[in-house]
Design an enzyme around this catalytic site. Structure first.
Site, mmCIF file in Angstrom:
data_model
loop_
_atom_site.group_PDB
_atom_site.id
_atom_site.type_symbol
_atom_site.label_atom_id
_atom_site.label_comp_id
_atom_site.label_asym_id
_atom_site.label_seq_id
_atom_site.Cartn_x
_atom_site.Cartn_y
_atom_site.Cartn_z
ATOM 1 N N THR A 25 46.750 -29.085 18.807
ATOM 2 C CA THR A 25 45.328 -29.440 18.778
ATOM 3 C C THR A 25 44.689 -29.240 20.143
ATOM 4 O OG1 THR A 25 46.112 -31.704 19.107
ATOM 5 C CG2 THR A 25 45.409 -31.107 16.883
ATOM 6 N N GLY A 111 63.528 -26.221 27.263
ATOM 7 C CA GLY A 111 63.533 -25.802 25.859
ATOM 8 C C GLY A 111 63.667 -26.932 24.865
ATOM 9 N N SER A 115 58.483 -30.586 28.006
ATOM 10 C CA SER A 115 57.576 -30.145 29.081
ATOM 11 C C SER A 115 58.189 -30.106 30.468
ATOM 12 C CB SER A 115 56.336 -31.030 29.134
ATOM 13 O OG SER A 115 55.621 -30.870 27.983
ATOM 14 N N GLU A 149 50.329 -22.123 34.933
ATOM 15 C CA GLU A 149 51.144 -21.728 33.778
ATOM 16 C C GLU A 149 50.498 -20.570 33.011
ATOM 17 O OE1 GLU A 149 52.946 -24.845 31.664
ATOM 18 O OE2 GLU A 149 53.738 -23.487 30.159
ATOM 19 N N ASP A 161 50.318 -31.179 28.411
ATOM 20 C CA ASP A 161 51.558 -31.514 29.120
ATOM 21 C C ASP A 161 51.286 -31.830 30.589
ATOM 22 O OD1 ASP A 161 52.457 -30.726 26.670
ATOM 23 O OD2 ASP A 161 53.323 -28.839 27.356
#
Ligand code: GLA
Length: 375
Positions: A25, A111, A115, A149, A161
């Site tokens: 979202t 993974g 985060s 990022e 995150d």
């Protein structure tokens, strides 16, 4: 006796997170409800007198060295992309930084949907700002980490995150409006506990799947915006508008949009349920969120569905269970009656091992503080 000239090292930390509800979202201008976890990235900093930042990491080999005046922008596909990205983005925000040697360590699994990469960016950013004697604005720090990022590490993530890693408070979740970046702290209650279960599985298509879903959401927005120029994001689309556009959307895009629209409503309802300690309702919303991710957004994985199914089979002291994070593997978050947490952990570990042959990992400690100096 001569004094030791070498400046003293300081250590900073930035936590990972678990999202309690509100998946995919954030890049649709919607709502999310994450909390930080007691696992983090640590950045030990020794200031330098020149305009160089060096970095070593316990998770990767080699030393990387960056000169403030010769920073190459863009994605280099190296583990240090987040560090270089932070240097570029903080300076873009006007920060005058100080040279430093950084040592990065982490107990956050990569993974697992918790985060770890956002925590590296936020931790390094906090460390660099504080070392330069600059005040840290956690919202600006999160935005710089997101740009690091997106632009320099090549993942089209939203803001969730980085935001929770920078802004978290002990014992609280955050209900965040990702459009306005207004947010509210929600105390985590005593009567029920969020337990995180790592399936230890991450499917190879996780990054491509994430970016595909984002593109499908954008395709949906284009259709709605053509009908109503007031629509900027799926945040602006109602279920009624979705139904009336059914014929104009492919079936997958219709279902992707339905996930986002219904998930936004679930986050707001979940925030209210958490505030009144209505664990039955909160758990019901978490389970509905999982079904929507599995069937409409199609980002679950067999191992994740197994973990959720096993949790639900434990009995009524599990109020709800869902996948958390970007998807295609990773972790689940389970709302468990506080008195039954130990029994739940004792049950779920062998049950998941028996069902999949994989040894899972369970995390407690949801509700950690946000980034800062370790004193
Ligand atoms: C990843 C991204 C977040 C968010 C989640 C899904 O964690 O980094 O921005 O989109 O996936 O909710």
């Amino acid at each position: 006796m001569g004094r030791l000239r070498r400046p003293v090292a300081r250590t900073y930390r930035a936590p990972g997170r678990v999202n309690l509800i509100g998946e995919h979202t954030d890049y649709n201008d919607g709502f999310v409800m994450p909390a930080a976890i007691a696992y983090d990235v640590r950045v030990a900093v020794t200031p330098r007198e020149d305009r160089t930042v060096t970095v070593v990491s316990d998770g990767f080999s080699g030393t990387r060295s960056f000169d403030f005046d010769r920073l190459e922008p863009g994605v280099l596909r190296d583990w240090s992309d987040y560090v270089r990205g932070m240097l570029i983005e903080l300076q873009r925000d006007g920060a005058v930084l100080h040279g430093a040697d950084l040592r990065v360590t982490s107990d956050l699994p990569v993974g697992a949907g918790l985060s770890s990469s956002a925590a590296i960016a936020v931790g390094v950013g906090y460390a660099l700002l504080d070392t330069a004697g600059l005040a840290v604005d956690p919202v600006k720090l999160a935005l710089a980490a997101q740009r690091a990022e997106n632009v320099h590490a090549g993942t089209q993530s939203g803001i969730m995150d980085q935001f929770i890693s920078a802004n978290a408070r002990a014992g609280q979740a955050i209900l965040l409006d990702t459009r306005s970046l207004t947010f509210e702290y929600l105390p985590l209650p005593d009567g029920a506990t969020f337990v995180v279960c790592n399936t230890m599985v991450k499917h190879d298509h996780a990054t491509s799947g994430y970016n595909d879903r984002r593109a499908e959401c954008e395709a949906g927005v284009a259709t709605f915006a053509a009908r109503d120029p007031g629509v900027r994001a799926l945040r602006d689309v109602t279920l009624e508008a979705l139904e009336s556009a059914r014929g104009a959307l492919s079936d997958p895009v219709f279902r992707r949009c339905r996930h986002v629209i219904t998930e936004n409503a679930r986050v707001l309802a979940a925030g209210a349920a958490l505030e009144r300690h209505d664990f039955a309702e909160l758990g019901r919303l978490m389970s509905a969120s999982h079904a929507s991710m599995r069937d409409d957004f199609e980002i679950s994985a067999p191992e994740v569905d197994t973990m959720v199914g096993l949790a639900n089979a434990f009995g009524p002291s599990v109020y709800g269970a869902r996948m958390t994070g970007g998807g295609f593997g990773g972790s689940t978050v389970n709302l468990v009656a506080a008195g039954d947490v130990a029994a739940f952990v004792e049950y779920i570990v062998p049950a998941y091992r028996a069902a999949t042959g994989i040894e899972p990992f369970v995390y407690l400690g949801v509700g950690a503080p946000g980034a800062g100096e370790v004193r």
